[in-house]
Structure formats: C-alpha cells, structure tokens
Scaffold this motif. Structure first.
Motif, PDB file in Angstrom:
ATOM      1  N   TRP A   1       0.802  -1.220   0.000  1.00  0.00           N
ATOM      2  CA  TRP A   1       0.000   0.000   0.000  1.00  0.00           C
ATOM      3  C   TRP A   1       0.840   1.278   0.000  1.00  0.00           C
ATOM      4  N   ASN A   2       2.157   1.138   0.145  1.00  0.00           N
ATOM      5  CA  ASN A   2       2.927   2.377   0.356  1.00  0.00           C
ATOM      6  C   ASN A   2       3.189   3.176  -0.922  1.00  0.00           C
ATOM      7  N   PHE A   3       3.291   2.463  -2.059  1.00  0.00           N
ATOM      8  CA  PHE A   3       3.424   3.140  -3.360  1.00  0.00           C
ATOM      9  C   PHE A   3       2.511   2.404  -4.341  1.00  0.00           C
ATOM     10  N   PRO A   4       1.195   2.562  -4.191  1.00  0.00           N
ATOM     11  CA  PRO A   4       0.285   1.726  -4.984  1.00  0.00           C
ATOM     12  C   PRO A   4       0.513   1.833  -6.491  1.00  0.00           C
ATOM     13  N   LEU A  31       3.184   3.254  -8.129  1.00  0.00           N
ATOM     14  CA  LEU A  31       4.560   3.015  -8.551  1.00  0.00           C
ATOM     15  C   LEU A  31       4.896   1.519  -8.536  1.00  0.00           C
ATOM     16  N   MET A  32       4.443   0.804  -7.493  1.00  0.00           N
ATOM     17  CA  MET A  32       4.717  -0.633  -7.453  1.00  0.00           C
ATOM     18  C   MET A  32       3.955  -1.359  -8.561  1.00  0.00           C
ATOM     19  N   LEU A  33       2.759  -0.847  -8.863  1.00  0.00           N
ATOM     20  CA  LEU A  33       2.002  -1.391  -9.996  1.00  0.00           C
ATOM     21  C   LEU A  33       2.857  -1.289 -11.267  1.00  0.00           C
ATOM     22  N   ALA A  34       3.434  -0.108 -11.479  1.00  0.00           N
ATOM     23  CA  ALA A  34       4.233   0.101 -12.690  1.00  0.00           C
ATOM     24  C   ALA A  34       5.495  -0.757 -12.675  1.00  0.00           C
ATOM     25  N   TRP A  35       6.139  -0.858 -11.507  1.00  0.00           N
ATOM     26  CA  TRP A  35       7.360  -1.671 -11.426  1.00  0.00           C
ATOM     27  C   TRP A  35       7.077  -3.114 -11.840  1.00  0.00           C
ATOM     28  N   LYS A  36       5.848  -3.571 -11.580  1.00  0.00           N
ATOM     29  CA  LYS A  36       5.533  -4.979 -11.895  1.00  0.00           C
ATOM     30  C   LYS A  36       4.870  -5.110 -13.272  1.00  0.00           C
ATOM     31  N   PHE A  65       6.104 -10.354  -5.600  1.00  0.00           N
ATOM     32  CA  PHE A  65       5.478  -9.787  -4.405  1.00  0.00           C
ATOM     33  C   PHE A  65       6.338  -8.658  -3.854  1.00  0.00           C
ATOM     34  N   THR A  66       5.696  -7.584  -3.424  1.00  0.00           N
ATOM     35  CA  THR A  66       6.387  -6.570  -2.612  1.00  0.00           C
ATOM     36  C   THR A  66       5.590  -6.369  -1.340  1.00  0.00           C
ATOM     37  N   GLY A  67       6.274  -6.440  -0.208  1.00  0.00           N
ATOM     38  CA  GLY A  67       5.598  -6.251   1.070  1.00  0.00           C
ATOM     39  C   GLY A  67       6.487  -6.691   2.213  1.00  0.00           C
ATOM     40  N   LEU A 107      10.594 -11.876  -4.470  1.00  0.00           N
ATOM     41  CA  LEU A 107      10.167 -11.150  -3.269  1.00  0.00           C
ATOM     42  C   LEU A 107      10.978  -9.873  -3.109  1.00  0.00           C
ATOM     43  N   GLU A 108      10.271  -8.776  -2.912  1.00  0.00           N
ATOM     44  CA  GLU A 108      10.933  -7.504  -2.593  1.00  0.00           C
ATOM     45  C   GLU A 108      10.392  -7.111  -1.217  1.00  0.00           C
ATOM     46  N   LEU A 109      11.254  -7.144  -0.205  1.00  0.00           N
ATOM     47  CA  LEU A 109      10.762  -7.142   1.170  1.00  0.00           C
ATOM     48  C   LEU A 109      11.242  -5.927   1.971  1.00  0.00           C
ATOM     49  N   GLN A 156       7.250   5.351   5.377  1.00  0.00           N
ATOM     50  CA  GLN A 156       6.628   4.090   4.935  1.00  0.00           C
ATOM     51  C   GLN A 156       7.266   3.675   3.610  1.00  0.00           C
ATOM     52  N   ASN A 157       8.508   3.324   3.686  1.00  0.00           N
ATOM     53  CA  ASN A 157       9.278   3.035   2.485  1.00  0.00           C
ATOM     54  C   ASN A 157      10.259   1.928   2.819  1.00  0.00           C
ATOM     55  N   CYS A 158      10.240   0.866   2.019  1.00  0.00           N
ATOM     56  CA  CYS A 158      11.135  -0.254   2.336  1.00  0.00           C
ATOM     57  C   CYS A 158      12.593   0.176   2.275  1.00  0.00           C
ATOM     58  N   SER A 159      12.896   1.197   1.480  1.00  0.00           N
ATOM     59  CA  SER A 159      14.293   1.623   1.402  1.00  0.00           C
ATOM     60  C   SER A 159      14.550   2.910   2.203  1.00  0.00           C
ATOM     61  N   ALA A 160      13.663   3.243   3.120  1.00  0.00           N
ATOM     62  CA  ALA A 160      13.875   4.435   3.959  1.00  0.00           C
ATOM     63  C   ALA A 160      15.237   4.348   4.677  1.00  0.00           C
ATOM     64  N   GLY A 214      18.897   7.629  -2.113  1.00  0.00           N
ATOM     65  CA  GLY A 214      18.028   7.354  -3.249  1.00  0.00           C
ATOM     66  C   GLY A 214      17.873   5.874  -3.437  1.00  0.00           C
ATOM     67  N   GLU A 215      16.975   5.526  -4.368  1.00  0.00           N
ATOM     68  CA  GLU A 215      16.833   4.097  -4.662  1.00  0.00           C
ATOM     69  C   GLU A 215      17.108   3.830  -6.131  1.00  0.00           C
ATOM     70  N   GLY A 216      17.887   4.725  -6.756  1.00  0.00           N
ATOM     71  CA  GLY A 216      18.150   4.567  -8.173  1.00  0.00           C
ATOM     72  C   GLY A 216      16.919   4.960  -8.959  1.00  0.00           C
ATOM     73  N   PRO A 236      18.690  -1.953 -11.324  1.00  0.00           N
ATOM     74  CA  PRO A 236      17.970  -3.001 -10.600  1.00  0.00           C
ATOM     75  C   PRO A 236      17.723  -2.623  -9.151  1.00  0.00           C
ATOM     76  N   PHE A 237      16.562  -3.026  -8.640  1.00  0.00           N
ATOM     77  CA  PHE A 237      16.202  -2.735  -7.252  1.00  0.00           C
ATOM     78  C   PHE A 237      15.791  -4.032  -6.571  1.00  0.00           C
ATOM     79  N   GLY A 238      16.458  -4.339  -5.468  1.00  0.00           N
ATOM     80  CA  GLY A 238      16.108  -5.541  -4.719  1.00  0.00           C
ATOM     81  C   GLY A 238      17.109  -5.728  -3.605  1.00  0.00           C
TER      82      GLY A 238
HETATM   83  N1  BAL Z   1      10.576   2.166  -2.243  1.00  0.00           N
HETATM   84  C1  BAL Z   1       9.941   1.394  -3.219  1.00  0.00           C
HETATM   85  C2  BAL Z   1       9.607   0.001  -2.795  1.00  0.00           C
HETATM   86  C3  BAL Z   1       8.762  -0.075  -1.567  1.00  0.00           C
HETATM   87  O1  BAL Z   1       8.903   0.691  -0.639  1.00  0.00           O
HETATM   88  O2  BAL Z   1       7.921  -0.948  -1.499  1.00  0.00           O
END
Ligand code: BAL
Ligand SMILES: NC(=O)C1=CN([C@@H]2O[C@H](COP(=O)(O)OP(=O)(O)OC[C@H]3O[C@@H](n4cnc5c(N)ncnc54)[C@H](O)[C@@H]3O)[C@@H](O)[C@H]2O)C=CC1
Length: 501
Positions: free
Chosen positions: A168-171, A173-178, A243-245, A267-269, A301-305, A453-455, A460-462
């Motif tokens: 839910w944190n980047f609805p 953007l994550m849609l586009a990434w997938k 999956f991202t979460g 999995l992107e966690l 609310q960001n996995c890469s915060a 940043g996250e690139g 690639p991001f993971g």
């Molecule tokens: N920062 C992009 C990936 C995520 O937080 O789920």
C-alpha cells in the motif's frame, strides 16, 4: 515539473471524483462472486471512500482462467513486441491525460501527500511504463558458441500467467514496477492490490482497456491477503508470483509455491537501511537534506527508507543540528495541502504500531519530535539509541529516525551490516576511496554515495539477505522475472555429404 494547485483546488477535484469499486476480470468490471464488499477509507480523515469488491478464491480462479486463455491464444503474448510497445505507450499517454486525477485519488486512498503524488508517484509511474514499453522491441535474443554444424539459440519467452501482489505504500509506482516489465514481456497478469489501496489500480485497469489491452491480459482481483493473496500464491495455474511487502508475508509465498506447483517467486521485502555519515563528509546542509528525505519521505513508509543514521562522533553534533533544522521544515498535516510533506499513516492499525515505537522511544534519547499530532499523524521523530535497541533493529515503517554514534569507519560498516535486512544503504564521505570501499563493504542491493536514493527505472532494485529473493525490479533485469530462457539447438549436418543417409 508539475504545477501544483491550491488545497481548495485539490479538494474540489476530490469532491468531483467517482471511485471504481469492482474487480476487473477478463476485460470487464464485476462484483465479487460472493457479492461481498469491504470499505476503503481515507487515512487522513478516517472517512469511508467506497465499498470495494471483496473477492475470494473463486474470483481468483476466474481471473487465472481468463489470464491463461489470453496467454495461450496469443492475443498479447504472441504479438510483435512493437505492437505491445504501442499499446503500453497508449496506456502511458492516457495516464498522463489523467495524471492529476490519479494523483488526487492516490493521495485520498493512501494518505500520501499531494506534493509527492504530483511530483514523484504519478510522473514516475508513467515514466516506468513508458521505459519498459520502449525497451521491449530492443532486446535481442542470443546465439551461443557452437560448432560449424550447429546453431544454438537462446531465446526469451514470457513466463506465462503471473500473480502480482502489491503493498500500500506506493500503490501506483509498485504497480508500474511490476506490470511494466510483465506486460511488455507478453505475460498475462492477475494483480492483487493491497486492501488499503485499490482505487488507482482499478482506474489504471480501465485506462489499459481503453488503450487497447486485450481482455484477460490484465486482471485486478481486490480483497484481503487470506482471500485473494493466498489463493493466488497457491494456484497451480499461476507460473510465477512477484510480491512486494513485508518479509513475514513474503516468506509465506515460498511456502505456497512449495506446497503447490513450484511457481517461481520473486520477493521484494523490508529494510532497516543504514545511512552512514563519516566525519570527513562535506556540505552538511546537503547531507542533512538527504538524511531527512531518506527518513521521512512518504512518512517513512518506504522499504528503502534511510531509517538508521550511523554517524561518526566527530561530526555528530554539527550534523544533528542541521538535520533537526531541515526536518523542522517538514510540516505534518492535510495531505491535500501542497505545502505538507508528512501526511497520514496508512491505517489506524499501522498508526498504533508506529505509536508503540514512540512509547519505546521514551526510554531512549529523543532528539526531536516524539509525539502524535492527531489520529493517524505522527511528527518527524529523531531518537538516539544503542545499536541493539528495538528502534535500531526493527522495521518501523513510520517517521522515526534512529541515530547511532560510532567511532570509526570500520565500526560504521559493522553496525550498518548488523541487520537481517539488506535492501539499501547510503554513505557520505568526501574521500572518494573511502566512500567506495564502504559502498563495496555494505551488504545491500542499492548503495548511494553522498546522496539518498533508490536509483531509478534503469537500475535493478532488490535486496540482499531477508530483504529480497529471486530477482530484481526495475531495469532490463526486471525482465528476467517475467521471461524464461529457452535453448533451441539446430543440427546443420549435411547427412548426404557425410554419407549418413
Ligand atoms: N521504495 C519502493 C519500494 C517499496 O517501498 O515498497
Ligand atoms: N517492503 C515494503 O515495501 C513493505 C513493507 N511493509 C511492512 O510490512 C508491515 C505490515 O504491513 P502489511 O500491509 O500487513 O504487509 P503485507 O506484506 O502483509 O502486505 C502486502 C501484500 O500482501 C498481501 N497479503 C497479506 N497477507 C497475505 C497472505 N497471508 N497471503 C498472501 N498475501 C497476503 C496484502 O493484502 C498486500 O497486498 C509494515 O508495517 C511494514 O513494516 C508493508 C508494505 C510494504
């Protein structure tokens, strides 16, 4: 750069919106087969926005059947890549036409600031779709080394029906990434948005149909993790899941796969990402801006915060003064006010979880903030702790930055790597060699030097360790998730000449 409107203008747009509420299966909107619904609320006000179809395993089945039929008859999977490109570019163009509406919808549904939705989420989403569309007719297959009598081809084929499960944190953007790489590659998609944030996903499905995406290629099944996510993960006709979460839920998808058809799982966690500032870092104003952005962007609310600031003692006080000054400019409030940088946390339960860390912070050294502003809103908070404190170890996913003081470069790297996660990291130093040595020593999928940043879509991001598994989002490497490699051998031996006939 997007021209921002006034709060009143955004509220007027919000008041005029109609919300999509039905699942999108086989090219059409439909209620859940059970007829059940759930309420989606505005995190900033707690008010209900819409009643959304609460799908179940039978709806997942329907969507997978539609996706399989579409995949097998080749209405999308067997098109020339250039044709898929044109359709996806039309989708991107339609999203651009509806950019403002998508931004307001995203802000209302997710509590995200309109500032971020307008300047990052929506434009970046469109850019990602376009990038994968433009890429897909430029990827060549390979011919491998072989004897003169053979040709060995290595070709990429779409993996088939893919399940995409979103957070839910980047609805958007994550849609586009997938969906960017999955659809470009020719896969058929069954997508489950997070229960908290369905609205923009459903709007994109509508735009995709308008852009000419054939029925059955993109299916959106709305509902809970147990009723939609799990049946999707366990479905024997789904070829892979991306999956991202959270790490806990990601782990379940491995079990689902092992218990069903051994579908591939990417999995992107989670993350507890270190931001190292060494005592030779220069331009502390810029460093402070990166630290604050890393910690508080999207309410943390960001996995890469960058949620752990690891700072050398020699520079700590000077840096913290600047970090506090910078963070003071991050006003908390109404997400539809374009001057606001910190909006609402996603839900009441998440707000309570993050608030419990504020309680824990009371026994540590609170350097800034530490308070709830109002239900759903927490002020940017900075806490100095030891490296083993709960606050320094657990993923909080809120606007709380933990500061850990260290004495040396070696200690900084050791503390940074002392985590079960390994998603992202940053390191600040004016000494290029030292910074690069640090970047190489940090066990994380993305390391930024002298910046946070996250690139972008090109990289690639993971994650390393428990932050990721099985593949990468973004860049050409994202296509590895959604394609299989097939080897085709051709024997060119002239049997007649060789006397073999
Ligand atoms: N920062 C992009 C990936 C995520 O937080 O789920
Ligand atoms: N890596 C990231 O980007 C994210 C990390 N998180 C972390 O996870 C924590 C909990 O947030 P949640 O929303 O509960 O994350 P979650 O990982 O449970 O939810 C992500 C997606 O998985 C689905 N899901 C939930 N349970 C499932 C199950 N048993 N089987 C299949 N699918 C399932 C959800 O409906 C949602 O679509 C957050 O506080 C944060 O720490 C949350 C969202 C994104």
């Amino acid at each position: 750069m997007t021209d921002l409107l006034t709060t009143e203008d955004y509220k007027a747009i919000a008041a005029g919106l109609t919300f999509p509420t039905l699942a999108f299966i086989d090219g059409g909107f439909r209620p859940a087969l059970s007829g059940k619904t759930f309420t989606t609320t505005n995190p900033a006000t707690g008010e209900p926005l819409a009643e959304i179809a609460a799908c179940g395993p039978e709806d997942v089945d329907l969507a997978v059947t539609a996706a399989r039929a579409a995949f097998e008859d080749g209405r999308w999977s067997k098109l020339h890549p250039g044709e898929r490109k044109e359709t996806l570019l039309r989708l991107a163009a339609l999203m651009q036409e509806h950019a403002r509406e998508l931004a307001v919808l995203e802000s209302l549904d997710a509590g995200k600031t309109i500032f971020d939705c307008e300047t990052v989420d929506v434009p970046e989403t469109i850019h990602v779709i376009k990038w994968h569309a433009e890429l897909i007719d430029k990827i060549y297959d390979q011919v491998s080394p072989a004897s003169d009598n053979h040709i060995a081809m290595v070709v990429r084929e779409p993996v088939g029906v893919v399940g995409l499960v979103l957070p839910w944190n980047f609805p958007l953007l994550m849609l586009a990434w997938k969906i960017g790489p999955a659809l470009a590659a020719g896969c058929s998609v069954v997508l489950k948005p997070a229960g908290e944030t369905t609205l923009t996903t459903l709007r994109v499905a509508e735009l995709a149909a308008k852009a000419g995406l054939p029925a059955g290629v993109l299916n959106i099944v709305t509902g809970s993790g147990s009723q939609v996510g799990e049946p999707l993960g366990r479905h024997t006709d789904v070829d892979m899941v991306s999956f991202t979460g959270s790490t806990a839920t990601g782990r379940r998808f491995l079990t689902y796969s092992a218990d069903s058809n051994l579908k591939e799982v990417v999995l992107e966690l989670g993350g507890k990402n270190p931001c190292i500032v060494l005592d030779d870092a220069e331009d502390l104003d810029a460093v402070a801006a990166h630290v604050v952005n890393g910690a508080f962007w999207n309410m943390g609310q960001n996995c890469s915060a960058g949620s752990r600031l690891i700072v050398q003692r020699g520079i700590k006080d000077r840096l913290l003064e600047k970090v506090r000054a910078e963070a003071a400019g991050w006003q908390v409030g109404d997400p539809l006010d374009p001057s606001i940088r910190v909006g609402a946390l996603i839900s009441q339960s998440h707000f309570q979880k993050v608030s419990s860390y504020l309680e824990a912070a009371r026994s540590e050294m609170v350097l800034m903030g530490g308070k709830v502003v109002s239900e759903g809103f927490i002020e940017p908070t900075i806490v100095e702790t030891g490296r083993d404190s709960r606050l320094a170890v657990e993923e909080i996913f809120g606007p709380i930055l933990t500061v850990i003081a260290v004495d040396s470069f070696e200690e900084a790297i050791a503390v940074a790597n002392d985590t079960e996660y390994g998603l992202a990291a940053s390191i600040f130093s004016a000494n290029g060699k030292r910074a690069l040595r640090g970047a190489r020593a940090l066990r994380a999928g993305t390391v930024t030097v002298n910046s946070f940043g996250e690139g972008d879509v090109t990289t690639p991001f993971g994650g390393y360790k428990q932050s990721g598994f099985g593949g990468r989002d973004n860049s050409i490497h994202a296509h590895d998730q959604y394609t299989q490699l097939k080897t085709i051998w051709l024997d060119l031996t002239d049997n007649a000449a060789a006397g073999l006939d």
